[in-house]
Enzyme design. Structure first.
Site, PDB file in Angstrom:
ATOM      1  CE  LYS A 104      -1.816   1.468   4.037  1.00  0.00           C
ATOM      2  NZ  LYS A 104      -1.507   2.873   4.348  1.00  0.00           N
ATOM      3  CG  ASN A 105       2.187   2.739   3.500  1.00  0.00           C
ATOM      4  OD1 ASN A 105       1.044   3.033   3.154  1.00  0.00           O
ATOM      5  ND2 ASN A 105       2.523   2.572   4.755  1.00  0.00           N
TER       6      ASN A 105
ATOM      7  NE  ARG B  20       0.503  10.581  10.294  1.00  0.00           N
ATOM      8  CZ  ARG B  20      -0.098   9.573   9.676  1.00  0.00           C
ATOM      9  NH1 ARG B  20      -1.222   9.098  10.138  1.00  0.00           N
ATOM     10  NH2 ARG B  20       0.405   9.060   8.578  1.00  0.00           N
TER      11      ARG B  20
ATOM     12  CG  ASP C 144       3.191   1.623   9.586  1.00  0.00           C
ATOM     13  OD1 ASP C 144       3.364   1.875   8.387  1.00  0.00           O
ATOM     14  OD2 ASP C 144       2.860   2.486  10.412  1.00  0.00           O
TER      15      ASP C 144
HETATM   16  C1  EPZ Z   1       4.123   7.100   6.409  1.00  0.00           C
HETATM   17  O1  EPZ Z   1       3.309   8.115   6.953  1.00  0.00           O
HETATM   18  C2  EPZ Z   1       3.232   5.878   6.274  1.00  0.00           C
HETATM   19  N1  EPZ Z   1       2.134   6.167   5.349  1.00  0.00           N
HETATM   20  C3  EPZ Z   1       2.686   5.496   7.653  1.00  0.00           C
HETATM   21  O2  EPZ Z   1       1.927   4.304   7.503  1.00  0.00           O
HETATM   22  C4  EPZ Z   1       3.867   5.211   8.580  1.00  0.00           C
HETATM   23  O3  EPZ Z   1       3.377   4.934   9.876  1.00  0.00           O
HETATM   24  C5  EPZ Z   1       4.796   6.443   8.631  1.00  0.00           C
HETATM   25  O4  EPZ Z   1       5.216   6.790   7.290  1.00  0.00           O
HETATM   26  C6  EPZ Z   1       6.049   6.182   9.459  1.00  0.00           C
HETATM   27  O5  EPZ Z   1       6.747   5.090   8.928  1.00  0.00           O
HETATM   28  C7  EPZ Z   1       2.389   6.138   4.021  1.00  0.00           C
HETATM   29  O6  EPZ Z   1       3.499   5.876   3.576  1.00  0.00           O
HETATM   30  C8  EPZ Z   1       1.228   6.425   3.120  1.00  0.00           C
HETATM   31  P1  EPZ Z   1       6.061  10.493   8.478  1.00  0.00           P
HETATM   32  P2  EPZ Z   1       3.858   9.647   6.974  1.00  0.00           P
HETATM   33  O7  EPZ Z   1       5.945  11.737   7.694  1.00  0.00           O
HETATM   34  O8  EPZ Z   1       4.757   9.873   5.826  1.00  0.00           O
HETATM   35  C9  EPZ Z   1       6.232  13.895  11.772  1.00  0.00           C
HETATM   36  C10 EPZ Z   1       0.081   2.889   7.741  1.00  0.00           C
HETATM   37  O9  EPZ Z   1      -0.330   2.320   8.759  1.00  0.00           O
HETATM   38  N2  EPZ Z   1       6.135  14.833  10.638  1.00  0.00           N
HETATM   39  O10 EPZ Z   1       7.206   9.574   8.222  1.00  0.00           O
HETATM   40  O11 EPZ Z   1       2.687  10.533   7.150  1.00  0.00           O
HETATM   41  C11 EPZ Z   1       4.979  13.037  11.937  1.00  0.00           C
HETATM   42  O12 EPZ Z   1       4.019  13.707  12.726  1.00  0.00           O
HETATM   43  C12 EPZ Z   1       0.524   4.339   7.813  1.00  0.00           C
HETATM   44  O13 EPZ Z   1       0.214   2.343   6.608  1.00  0.00           O
HETATM   45  C13 EPZ Z   1       6.135  16.209  10.894  1.00  0.00           C
HETATM   46  O14 EPZ Z   1       6.195  16.659  12.043  1.00  0.00           O
HETATM   47  O15 EPZ Z   1       4.717   9.652   8.306  1.00  0.00           O
HETATM   48  C14 EPZ Z   1       5.523  11.802  12.628  1.00  0.00           C
HETATM   49  O16 EPZ Z   1       5.638  12.063  14.014  1.00  0.00           O
HETATM   50  C15 EPZ Z   1       0.220   4.949   9.182  1.00  0.00           C
HETATM   51  N3  EPZ Z   1       6.058  17.060   9.842  1.00  0.00           N
HETATM   52  C16 EPZ Z   1       6.922  11.652  12.041  1.00  0.00           C
HETATM   53  O17 EPZ Z   1       7.263  12.939  11.495  1.00  0.00           O
HETATM   54  C17 EPZ Z   1       5.989  16.634   8.537  1.00  0.00           C
HETATM   55  O18 EPZ Z   1       5.944  17.479   7.609  1.00  0.00           O
HETATM   56  C18 EPZ Z   1       7.024  10.621  10.926  1.00  0.00           C
HETATM   57  O19 EPZ Z   1       5.974  10.865  10.030  1.00  0.00           O
HETATM   58  C19 EPZ Z   1       5.989  15.236   8.305  1.00  0.00           C
HETATM   59  C20 EPZ Z   1       6.072  14.353   9.362  1.00  0.00           C
END
Ligand code: EPZ
Length: 421
Positions: free
Chosen positions: A22-23, A121, A308
């Protein structure tokens, strides 16, 4: 709303095929916006999140043709670079259209995704990177509005490792004028899969899979064909389901290489795991002992233990021998499955981003409520070992990220049925 009804106590055994990731599919579908030529993808999983993304792209004017697990996307007639709140609020990954739209179409209006069950997020790093590449970005009325005649290559540094942030900026940089370097980049395999697809489209990306990715901008990208990588989180979920039931399961169409941290922890818990790899075939075989040993985990960006898989592993520890400590370092609210597991009889103490799980001899079935995608998987895993019947409500969360979960589990011997609303 549909429910899953599970009768626990069955040992999982047999073979099941893992679907496409999916991701990886979500960002790669958005890559179609970067070219006027057809992009054909295979091994695309049949998931609600994929259907939502395809609907969003069609609303923008992308032509979508499906044939089994293949999808061909044609963005030559793009007309409407807007991702509206109604769709974006149901799937945060919609933000992945932002970079490609600005890069190829010079403008984008994407609703802020808003928070979700597991955390706020924010997308500030996506915005910071596009601004550094010369886009004019304003955030008003709940939308990110970005425009640029042509993005310029830049040296980008993200404050934290962000998977979709890295993916958005990497896609935007493909058509920028000059070279872009992304430091502190996410190293997830899904980022690498996206880079491989983009390079097949004529992009010039190196370093994907490391924390420094270099993208030399080109004038245009072409169409391509690409096979989506296997879903490593689906793989890990079935490994946990097999492990907790003392099972003996083979997962085909996937590889342990994407999940070293999870495989290591399952082996520490007492499982025998081997990988099979040949030019035409890859699989993982897991054999579990009657009872697992508790194993502590700490989530962190790839290649460390994936956030995840945290919920699923909490269910494994709930009935293991001993006490485990689980540290969630990525999201601020990703323990909602804990209170539901406690309703099944688990012994879990939460303190901030730390959960102490003391294994119990048995869980007993009850009605529990899914709150997010991976929490739902955790409750299903617990239901597989709980005595009696467990009903998992609100399983629309599950349908976002798991293809035909009940069919695949039933094929491994689980007693599970979907109760239509
Ligand atoms: C991706 O989400 C995945 N989704 C998530 O999977 C996964 O849990 C996550 O990466 C971490 O591995 C997809 O790929 C579609 P991040 P993403 O940006 O990209 C903070 C699932 O279950 N952050 O890596 O949204 C954020 O709040 C889903 O399949 C900021 O502060 O996660 C988090 O604490 C759930 N500012 C951390 O960074 C930003 O601009 C990591 O988030 C971006 C992120």
């Amino acid at each position: 709303m549909d429910k899953l009804v599970i009768t626990g106590g069955r040992r999982l055994a047999g073979e099941v095929a893992v679907s496409g990731a999916k991701n990886a599919a979500l960002p790669i579908l958005c890559a179609s916006l970067l070219t006027a030529e057809p992009l054909t993808l295979s091994n695309v999983p049949a998931l609600n999140d994929i259907r939502t993304m395809l609907k969003l792209l069609e609303q923008m004017g992308v032509k979508v043709a499906r044939d089994g697990d293949s999808v061909t996307l044609d963005a030559s007639g793009l007309g409407n670079p807007v991702a509206a709140y109604e769709l974006v609020k149901t799937m945060r990954a919609s933000v992945l259209v932002l970079g490609p739209l600005v890069a190829r179409h010079g403008e984008a209006s994407v609703s802020l995704p808003g928070g979700c069950a597991i955390g706020a997020r924010p997308v500030d790093q996506h915005i910071k990177g596009l601004t550094a590449m010369g886009a004019e970005v304003s955030v008003e009325h709940g939308y990110v509005n970005a425009r640029a005649t042509r993005l310029k290559g830049a040296r980008l540094f993200t404050d934290m490792v962000t998977v979709t942030g890295t993916e958005n900026l990497m896609m935007a940089a493909c058509l920028a004028d000059g070279e872009t370097v992304i430091e502190n980049a996410a190293r997830e395999p899904e980022v690498v899969d996206l880079a491989q697809c983009l390079n097949a489209m004529g992009a010039r990306i190196s370093g994907a899979g490391t924390d420094v990715i270099r993208i030399r901008g080109v004038e245009r990208l072409t169409g391509a064909t690409h096979r989506i990588m296997p879903d490593r989180i689906e793989t890990g979920t079935y490994l946990c389901a097999a492990a907790v039931t003392g099972g003996d399961v083979r997962l085909t169409g996937t590889s342990a290489g994407y999940l070293d941290a999870v495989v290591d922890k399952l082996m520490d818990a007492g499982c025998d795991i081997d990988s099979e790899k040949s030019p035409s075939h890859e699989a993982i075989h897991l054999k579990a002992p009657r009872r697992l040993k508790a194993v502590s985990i700490r989530t962190a960006p790839y290649p460390a233990f994936p956030t995840d898989m945290q919920a699923q592993f909490m269910a494994v520890n709930a009935v293991a021998e001993g006490t485990a400590v689980i540290r969630e370092t990525i999201f601020e609210n990703r323990f909602m499955h804990a209170v539901e597991l406690i309703r099944l009889g688990a012994d879990i103490k939460i303190d901030g981003n730390t959960a102490v799980v003391t294994g119990v001899d048995k869980l007993t079935g009850a009605t529990v409520m899914a709150t997010d995608l991976r929490a739902s998987a955790s409750l299903v895993i617990a239901g597989l070992v709980a005595e009696g019947e467990t009903t998992v409500e609100r399983i629309y969360h599950l349908d976002r990220g798991y293809e035909r979960l009940e069919d695949k589990l039933a094929a491994l011997g689980a007693v599970v049925r979907r109760q239509k609303a």
